[in-house]
Motif scaffolding. Structure first.
Motif, PDB file in Angstrom:
ATOM      1  N   ARG A   1       7.112  30.781   0.887  1.00 23.25           N
ATOM      2  CA  ARG A   1       7.409  32.283   1.375  1.00 23.25           C
ATOM      3  C   ARG A   1       7.705  32.337   2.791  1.00 23.25           C
ATOM      4  O   ARG A   1       7.215  31.417   3.514  1.00 23.25           O
ATOM      5  CB  ARG A   1       6.227  33.251   1.014  1.00 23.25           C
ATOM      6  CG  ARG A   1       6.190  33.450  -0.375  1.00 23.25           C
ATOM      7  CD  ARG A   1       5.154  34.531  -0.625  1.00 23.25           C
ATOM      8  NE  ARG A   1       4.994  34.865  -1.944  1.00 23.25           N
ATOM      9  CZ  ARG A   1       4.087  34.286  -3.118  1.00 23.25           C
ATOM     10  NH1 ARG A   1       3.501  33.277  -2.699  1.00 23.25           N
ATOM     11  NH2 ARG A   1       4.263  34.756  -4.354  1.00 23.25           N
ATOM     12  N   LEU A   2       8.567  32.966   3.233  1.00 24.33           N
ATOM     13  CA  LEU A   2       9.062  33.521   4.616  1.00 24.33           C
ATOM     14  C   LEU A   2       7.655  34.130   5.253  1.00 24.33           C
ATOM     15  O   LEU A   2       7.512  35.368   4.848  1.00 24.33           O
ATOM     16  CB  LEU A   2      10.320  34.076   4.924  1.00 24.33           C
ATOM     17  CG  LEU A   2      10.689  34.445   6.150  1.00 24.33           C
ATOM     18  CD1 LEU A   2      10.791  33.354   6.988  1.00 24.33           C
ATOM     19  CD2 LEU A   2      11.871  35.276   6.198  1.00 24.33           C
ATOM     20  N   THR A   3       6.982  33.535   6.392  1.00 26.36           N
ATOM     21  CA  THR A   3       5.843  34.028   6.877  1.00 26.36           C
ATOM     22  C   THR A   3       6.456  35.053   7.974  1.00 26.36           C
ATOM     23  O   THR A   3       7.091  34.848   8.946  1.00 26.36           O
ATOM     24  CB  THR A   3       5.015  33.189   7.780  1.00 26.36           C
ATOM     25  OG1 THR A   3       4.424  32.197   6.541  1.00 26.36           O
ATOM     26  CG2 THR A   3       3.730  33.714   8.382  1.00 26.36           C
ATOM     27  N   LEU A   4       6.231  36.404   8.000  1.00 24.18           N
ATOM     28  CA  LEU A   4       6.475  37.395   8.822  1.00 24.18           C
ATOM     29  C   LEU A   4       5.330  37.279  10.086  1.00 24.18           C
ATOM     30  O   LEU A   4       4.085  37.473   9.559  1.00 24.18           O
ATOM     31  CB  LEU A   4       6.542  38.738   8.218  1.00 24.18           C
ATOM     32  CG  LEU A   4       7.777  38.872   7.065  1.00 24.18           C
ATOM     33  CD1 LEU A   4       7.788  40.244   6.484  1.00 24.18           C
ATOM     34  CD2 LEU A   4       9.214  38.451   7.559  1.00 24.18           C
TER      35      LEU A   4
ATOM     36  N   THR B   1       9.142  37.206  -1.645  1.00 25.92           N
ATOM     37  CA  THR B   1       9.567  36.032  -0.904  1.00 25.92           C
ATOM     38  C   THR B   1       8.832  35.947   0.453  1.00 25.92           C
ATOM     39  O   THR B   1       9.213  34.998   1.160  1.00 25.92           O
ATOM     40  CB  THR B   1      11.085  36.154  -0.838  1.00 25.92           C
ATOM     41  OG1 THR B   1      11.445  37.522  -0.038  1.00 25.92           O
ATOM     42  CG2 THR B   1      11.724  35.940  -2.198  1.00 25.92           C
ATOM     43  N   CYS B   2       8.267  36.972   1.077  1.00 29.40           N
ATOM     44  CA  CYS B   2       7.696  37.025   2.451  1.00 29.40           C
ATOM     45  C   CYS B   2       6.268  36.977   2.377  1.00 29.40           C
ATOM     46  O   CYS B   2       5.559  37.399   1.455  1.00 29.40           O
ATOM     47  CB  CYS B   2       8.115  38.425   3.147  1.00 29.40           C
ATOM     48  SG  CYS B   2      10.110  38.495   3.204  1.00 29.40           S
TER      49      CYS B   2
ATOM     50  N   LEU C   1       9.945  41.853  -0.177  1.00 31.90           N
ATOM     51  CA  LEU C   1       8.880  41.602   0.458  1.00 31.90           C
ATOM     52  C   LEU C   1       7.950  40.818  -0.083  1.00 31.90           C
ATOM     53  O   LEU C   1       7.154  39.732   0.385  1.00 31.90           O
ATOM     54  CB  LEU C   1       8.598  42.888   1.139  1.00 31.90           C
ATOM     55  CG  LEU C   1       9.243  43.459   2.166  1.00 31.90           C
ATOM     56  CD1 LEU C   1       8.872  44.949   2.650  1.00 31.90           C
ATOM     57  CD2 LEU C   1       9.550  42.597   3.280  1.00 31.90           C
TER      58      LEU C   1
ATOM     59  N   SER D   1      18.921  35.271   8.006  1.00 33.54           N
ATOM     60  CA  SER D   1      18.047  35.697   6.926  1.00 33.54           C
ATOM     61  C   SER D   1      18.623  36.740   6.284  1.00 33.54           C
ATOM     62  O   SER D   1      18.609  37.001   4.975  1.00 33.54           O
ATOM     63  CB  SER D   1      16.512  36.073   7.401  1.00 33.54           C
ATOM     64  OG  SER D   1      16.014  35.052   7.911  1.00 33.54           O
TER      65      SER D   1
ATOM     66  N   ARG E   1      -0.125  41.208   1.310  1.00 35.69           N
ATOM     67  CA  ARG E   1       0.856  40.913   0.311  1.00 35.69           C
ATOM     68  C   ARG E   1       0.300  40.769  -1.103  1.00 35.69           C
ATOM     69  O   ARG E   1       0.872  41.358  -2.108  1.00 35.69           O
ATOM     70  CB  ARG E   1       1.545  39.661   0.669  1.00 35.69           C
ATOM     71  CG  ARG E   1       2.812  39.463  -0.246  1.00 35.69           C
ATOM     72  CD  ARG E   1       3.373  37.980  -0.273  1.00 35.69           C
ATOM     73  NE  ARG E   1       2.232  37.128  -0.688  1.00 35.69           N
ATOM     74  CZ  ARG E   1       1.715  36.890  -2.092  1.00 35.69           C
ATOM     75  NH1 ARG E   1       2.861  37.425  -2.698  1.00 35.69           N
ATOM     76  NH2 ARG E   1       0.974  36.074  -2.352  1.00 35.69           N
TER      77      ARG E   1
END
Length: 561
Positions: A299-302, A103-104, A100, A202, A109
């Motif tokens: 990064r992968l945006t949540l 990478t997110c 988390l 994912s 964060r």
């Protein structure tokens, strides 16, 4: 005519240089002081391990037969559950949080990225007595629970196998988190983008690509967590959870049998080395490569509920593992400070700090000499000695306490008999019951974490600097002191900080080898928690937690730079 002359040594075949011995104007003797010192440290580790392993040469005592009939099966079963439970839970917590934060992108964060390391500053036995004090039958949580739901209302017991597994996992998951986060960061997004281009989602990309690539780092973190779990004495004692470390302590101080303690310690050593072999076999015949880390990582945006679920999960782990324990320690400290604090605490603090500083100086000096010896002698023999000298970190503190005490006691008896036979002297024990045994045990146990930063800094000093210094007339100790030492200040400071905090928190070695009547903060916590005095144990625990925050802060500052 030319004035050039042909020297006799330039004619004929040239001898191949001996590996590990420099030729030319700076030839090295094979058995110089640097290699002899390295051999002495390696022998100290081997003697400690050999005393434990060869204890089976003596016939089993009645005490051991009693333990084998009544306790050994329970010890093995408890240890098995502890290894399985801590391994699985630290793996899940460490890998998920690392994925988390690395990478997110989600709310908080950046804060969680460094703050999730804070539980490293909390000794496992401190976290254990905080949760036992809160969740035990007489604790505030169960008291409130019975007021709300009645006296007969069921509440999960904290002094149980799941309880000790959960608490130890909360204290040890940062080992997995730290290494797994580094692995995921070095992968970047390229591997996941390649997996997505092949039709992987994912979750499928995580399990089929990212997780296998990070396997060496994850396995290393889990191994560290399991070794710490097997070496733990304070937490399992508070939970009344019988393991090999508690059995070793009882055999030594309950039954007064060093032989039985050594035999139990040998079984614990066997379990530790089985874990090491299994971890190496899992990585055998596999090759891993990582991408070069970049300053910018996509990064992968949540979004939506996923973003807040990630933030809630990270926040809950941090709150339970660090926030609530620190708050409760503060409450207990404030309530008991006036009655508990006295002049004796200055003596406790002074002894703890003195042991930490003394061990830090001894270990850093030894690490400096070992690193310089490996630099001077590049042969396999010297590097093998250095590796052997660093094996002590894999040995639990209770094992080292037994392995160091037995040969030192034998040496003491030999010196006493020698003095009485030849000179008629009546000598008192020179080593038993002294700080010397404690420092030697600390040296074997914590040399590896002290050696790594020093050796890493030593590798940054180019060989050309050594050659230039020798041309200026500097050799040996003068070269090390005037050239290398100033350039190694950063590595030495890091090593000294890590060793200082580790020694401050170390319980089994201090408890089992301390001089009679000696108390430190760790020993005080053990004595108070053994009597269930949670509030009184909060004051020395706060001091240890504050000391443990120092290397975490230094590490975070170094990472930011």
């Amino acid at each position: 005519m030319s004035d050039n002359k042909v020297s006799p040594t330039s004619i004929g075949p040239r001898r191949a240089p001996v590996k590990g011995v420099r030729t030319g104007p700076f030839q090295l003797r094979f058995w110089d002081g640097w290699r002899l010192f390295t051999l002495a440290v390696a022998l100290l580790v081997l003697v400690s391990l050999g005393v434990v392993c060869f204890s089976w040469l003596t016939p089993p005592a009645e005490i051991w037969q009693h333990l084998r009939q009544t306790l050994l099966a329970r010890l093995l079963l408890n240890t098995l559950w502890l290894v399985l439970g801590v391994g699985v839970l630290t793996l899940v917590l460490g890998v998920s949080l690392a994925w988390l934060t690395a990478t997110c992108e989600f709310p908080g964060r950046r804060f969680f990225s460094w703050s999730l390391l804070l539980p490293l500053a909390m000794p496992t036995y401190v976290l254990a007595f905080v949760f036992v004090g809160l969740l035990d039958f007489a604790g505030p949580v169960q008291t409130l629970w019975r007021e709300w739901f009645g006296r007969a209302a069921w509440f999960p017991p904290i002094r149980s196998t799941p309880g000790v597994i959960i608490v130890m996992s909360l204290a040890l998951y940062p080992y997995v988190y730290l290494l797994a986060k580094n692995a995921f960061q070095t992968q970047g997004r390229r591997a996941m983008e390649a997996a997505e281009s092949l039709g992987c989602g994912s979750w499928e990309g995580f399990f089929r690509v990212a997780l296998p690539m990070a396997r060496p780092w994850i396995a290393g973190g889990v191994l560290l967590a399991l070794m710490e779990a097997l070496a733990d004495f304070g937490a399992v004692s508070i939970f009344n959870y019988e393991t090999f470390t508690t059995a070793i302590y009882k055999a030594w101080f309950g039954f007064f049998s060093l032989t039985t303690a050594a035999q139990l310690a040998s079984l614990l050593v066997l379990l530790v080395f089985i874990l090491i072999v299994v971890e190496q076999r899992l990585r055998a015949r596999r090759r891993f490569s990582t991408a070069r880390s970049s300053a910018h990582i996509t990064r992968l945006t949540l979004r939506g509920w996923r973003a807040w679920a990630a933030a809630g999960f990270a926040g809950a782990v941090l709150l339970i593992a660090f926030g609530i324990p620190v708050f409760q320690l503060g409450v207990w400290t404030l309530s008991s400070f006036a009655a508990e604090f006295n002049v004796r605490y200055f003596a406790l603090l002074g002894r703890s700090v003195a042991l930490g500083l003394g061990a830090a100086v001894l270990i850093c000096s030894t690490a400096l000499v070992l690193s310089y010896a490996a630099r001077r002698h590049s042969d396999t023999f010297t590097h093998g000695l250095v590796r052997v000298a660093n094996l002590g970190y894999a040995l639990p503190g209770a094992v080292l306490a037994v392995g160091i005490f037995i040969p030192m006691a034998a040496l003491d008896n030999l010196l006493i008999n020698f003095g009485e036979t030849l000179f008629g002297w009546r000598l008192r024990p020179l080593l038993q019951g002294t700080v010397i045994i404690m420092l030697l045990a600390y040296l074997v146990r914590f040399l590896a974490p002290g050696f790594k930063p020093v050796d890493g800094a030593m590798h940054r000093v180019t060989p050309s600097i050594d050659e230039a210094a020798r041309l200026s007339g500097l050799r040996g100790v003068a070269l090390l002191g005037r050239i290398h030492l100033p350039m190694l200040r950063g590595g030495l400071l890091t090593a000294a900080t890590i060793v200082f905090v580790d020694v401050m928190k170390e319980m089994p070695i201090t408890l089992m080898t301390r001089p009679f009547g000696w108390e430190t903060l760790a020993v005080k916590i053990f004595e108070l928690t053994a009597e269930g005095e949670w509030e009184r144990a909060a004051l020395p625990a706060v001091a240890l937690v504050v000391a443990g925050l120092v290397p975490i802060i230094l590490f975070m500052r170094h990472s930011e730079r």
